[in-house]
Design a protein around this motif. Structure first.
Motif, PDB file in Angstrom:
ATOM      1  N   LEU A   1       0.830  -1.207   0.000  1.00 15.38           N
ATOM      2  CA  LEU A   1       0.000   0.000   0.000  1.00 15.38           C
ATOM      3  C   LEU A   1       0.863   1.255   0.000  1.00 15.38           C
ATOM      4  CD1 LEU A   1      -2.808  -1.000   2.511  1.00 15.38           C
ATOM      5  CD2 LEU A   1      -3.162  -0.242   0.153  1.00 15.38           C
ATOM      6  N   LEU A   2       1.874   1.263   0.854  1.00 19.16           N
ATOM      7  CA  LEU A   2       2.753   2.432   0.929  1.00 19.16           C
ATOM      8  C   LEU A   2       3.488   2.671  -0.388  1.00 19.16           C
ATOM      9  CD1 LEU A   2       4.196   2.025   4.524  1.00 19.16           C
ATOM     10  CD2 LEU A   2       2.538   3.731   3.741  1.00 19.16           C
ATOM     11  N   ARG A   3       3.928   1.603  -1.039  1.00 20.79           N
ATOM     12  CA  ARG A   3       4.599   1.750  -2.339  1.00 20.79           C
ATOM     13  C   ARG A   3       3.679   2.435  -3.342  1.00 20.79           C
ATOM     14  NH1 ARG A   3       6.084  -3.376  -1.356  1.00 20.79           N
ATOM     15  NH2 ARG A   3       8.194  -3.534  -0.601  1.00 20.79           N
ATOM     16  N   HIS A   4       2.450   1.948  -3.429  1.00 18.22           N
ATOM     17  CA  HIS A   4       1.495   2.503  -4.392  1.00 18.22           C
ATOM     18  C   HIS A   4       1.126   3.944  -4.048  1.00 18.22           C
ATOM     19  CE1 HIS A   4       0.686  -0.872  -7.059  1.00 18.22           C
ATOM     20  NE2 HIS A   4       0.797  -1.661  -5.999  1.00 18.22           N
TER      21      HIS A   4
ATOM     22  N   ALA B   1     -12.336  -2.450  -1.261  1.00 17.62           N
ATOM     23  CA  ALA B   1     -12.174  -1.012  -1.064  1.00 17.62           C
ATOM     24  C   ALA B   1     -12.280  -0.651   0.420  1.00 17.62           C
ATOM     25  CB  ALA B   1     -13.204  -0.241  -1.888  1.00 17.62           C
ATOM     26  N   ASN B   2     -13.196  -1.286   1.139  1.00 14.83           N
ATOM     27  CA  ASN B   2     -13.384  -0.989   2.553  1.00 14.83           C
ATOM     28  C   ASN B   2     -12.159  -1.407   3.370  1.00 14.83           C
ATOM     29  OD1 ASN B   2     -14.925  -0.017   4.755  1.00 14.83           O
ATOM     30  ND2 ASN B   2     -15.403  -2.135   5.325  1.00 14.83           N
ATOM     31  N   ALA B   3     -11.653  -2.609   3.127  1.00 12.81           N
ATOM     32  CA  ALA B   3     -10.464  -3.081   3.844  1.00 12.81           C
ATOM     33  C   ALA B   3      -9.253  -2.204   3.516  1.00 12.81           C
ATOM     34  CB  ALA B   3     -10.188  -4.540   3.501  1.00 12.81           C
TER      35      ALA B   3
ATOM     36  N   LYS C   1      -6.170   4.346   6.376  1.00 16.61           N
ATOM     37  CA  LYS C   1      -6.487   5.204   7.521  1.00 16.61           C
ATOM     38  C   LYS C   1      -5.593   4.864   8.714  1.00 16.61           C
ATOM     39  CE  LYS C   1      -9.276   8.414   6.989  1.00 16.61           C
ATOM     40  NZ  LYS C   1      -8.540   9.640   6.776  1.00 16.61           N
ATOM     41  N   GLN C   2      -5.362   3.569   8.951  1.00 14.81           N
ATOM     42  CA  GLN C   2      -4.497   3.155  10.055  1.00 14.81           C
ATOM     43  C   GLN C   2      -3.064   3.609   9.810  1.00 14.81           C
ATOM     44  OE1 GLN C   2      -5.773   1.551  12.925  1.00 14.81           O
ATOM     45  NE2 GLN C   2      -3.803   2.277  13.666  1.00 14.81           N
TER      46      GLN C   2
ATOM     47  N   ASN D   1      -3.061   7.259  10.611  1.00 17.54           N
ATOM     48  CA  ASN D   1      -3.169   7.482  12.054  1.00 17.54           C
ATOM     49  C   ASN D   1      -1.875   7.140  12.783  1.00 17.54           C
ATOM     50  OD1 ASN D   1      -5.818   8.310  11.762  1.00 17.54           O
ATOM     51  ND2 ASN D   1      -6.678   6.318  12.292  1.00 17.54           N
ATOM     52  N   ASP D   2      -1.171   6.115  12.294  1.00 18.40           N
ATOM     53  CA  ASP D   2       0.084   5.701  12.911  1.00 18.40           C
ATOM     54  C   ASP D   2       1.276   6.539  12.451  1.00 18.40           C
ATOM     55  OD1 ASP D   2      -1.277   3.763  14.307  1.00 18.40           O
ATOM     56  OD2 ASP D   2      -0.686   2.114  12.983  1.00 18.40           O
ATOM     57  N   GLY D   3       1.041   7.479  11.538  1.00 20.29           N
ATOM     58  CA  GLY D   3       2.093   8.388  11.109  1.00 20.29           C
ATOM     59  C   GLY D   3       2.972   7.895   9.978  1.00 20.29           C
ATOM     60  N   TYR D   4       2.650   6.746   9.388  1.00 20.22           N
ATOM     61  CA  TYR D   4       3.443   6.267   8.246  1.00 20.22           C
ATOM     62  C   TYR D   4       3.175   7.118   7.008  1.00 20.22           C
ATOM     63  CZ  TYR D   4       4.694   2.149  10.940  1.00 20.22           C
ATOM     64  OH  TYR D   4       5.197   1.311  11.895  1.00 20.22           O
ATOM     65  N   ILE D   5       1.958   7.557   6.843  1.00 18.13           N
ATOM     66  CA  ILE D   5       1.610   8.488   5.769  1.00 18.13           C
ATOM     67  C   ILE D   5       1.429   9.841   6.441  1.00 18.13           C
ATOM     68  CG2 ILE D   5      -0.056   9.109   3.979  1.00 18.13           C
ATOM     69  CD1 ILE D   5      -0.765   6.106   3.776  1.00 18.13           C
ATOM     70  N   GLU D   6       2.362  10.747   6.163  1.00 20.56           N
ATOM     71  CA  GLU D   6       2.306  12.059   6.803  1.00 20.56           C
ATOM     72  C   GLU D   6       1.345  12.995   6.090  1.00 20.56           C
ATOM     73  OE1 GLU D   6       6.253  13.646   7.148  1.00 20.56           O
ATOM     74  OE2 GLU D   6       6.854  12.120   8.590  1.00 20.56           O
ATOM     75  N   ARG D   7       1.395  13.003   4.761  1.00 17.36           N
ATOM     76  CA  ARG D   7       0.524  13.863   3.967  1.00 17.36           C
ATOM     77  C   ARG D   7       0.592  13.424   2.521  1.00 17.36           C
ATOM     78  NH1 ARG D   7       4.099  19.136   2.870  1.00 17.36           N
ATOM     79  NH2 ARG D   7       6.082  18.145   3.266  1.00 17.36           N
TER      80      ARG D   7
END
Length: 157
Positions: free
Chosen positions: A11-14, A34-36, A42-43, A46-52
């Protein structure tokens, strides 16, 4: 989230390659509903892996093709001085990166600007803001590699 699993990394790569992907398209890319997918993203937020999520602009089209690396040396190493210096640098939008360094250089700045005259204007703003021992500029002749992607496959376990 304690530890990232393979799906999180996918997910992070994409997301870092294209933050404009719809949740449906992202879910399809990683093999989730899509829901999962939305819950995982979102997690990660919330955990700060995706900052913006941002758009990367074409600097040349915007008239800012020049990259300058500025090495700053100072005789001042007090926290109050650093606070004043950092506050002054934060006020200069052309400074896009600012680092405290080890070794012979105390601080390194990365600037983007239009040309040498534009750099001179920024340089004068920097030296007016605070006393420095030495300021050296290095103009990038050619950008050979530039990425915003974090190398997720190179992480230590």
């Amino acid at each position: 989230m304690e530890k990232l699993d393979a799906l999180d990394l996918k997910l992070l790569r994409h997301v870092q390659q294209d933050a404009s992907l719809s949740m449906a398209r992202l879910a399809e890319e990683v093999g989730l509903s899509a829901n999962a997918c939305w819950k995982r993203v979102k997690q990660l937020e919330n955990d700060g892996y995706i900052e913006r999520r941002v758009a990367l602009l074409n600097r040349r089209k915007l008239g800012l093709p020049v990259t300058v690396f500025v090495a700053v040396r100072t005789d001042q190493h007090e926290e109050k001085w650093l606070d004043r210096f950092a506050a002054a640098i934060r006020q200069i939008p052309e400074v896009v990166e600012f680092y405290r360094m080890s070794g012979d250089v105390d601080y390194m700045l990365k600037l983007i600007c239009a040309d040498i005259e534009d750099y001179d204007r920024i340089y004068k703003k920097i030296i007016r803001s605070i006393t420095l021992r030495d300021v050296s500029a290095f103009f990038a002749m050619e950008q050979i590699k530039c990425t915003t992607e974090i190398p997720l496959d190179c992480r230590p376990d």
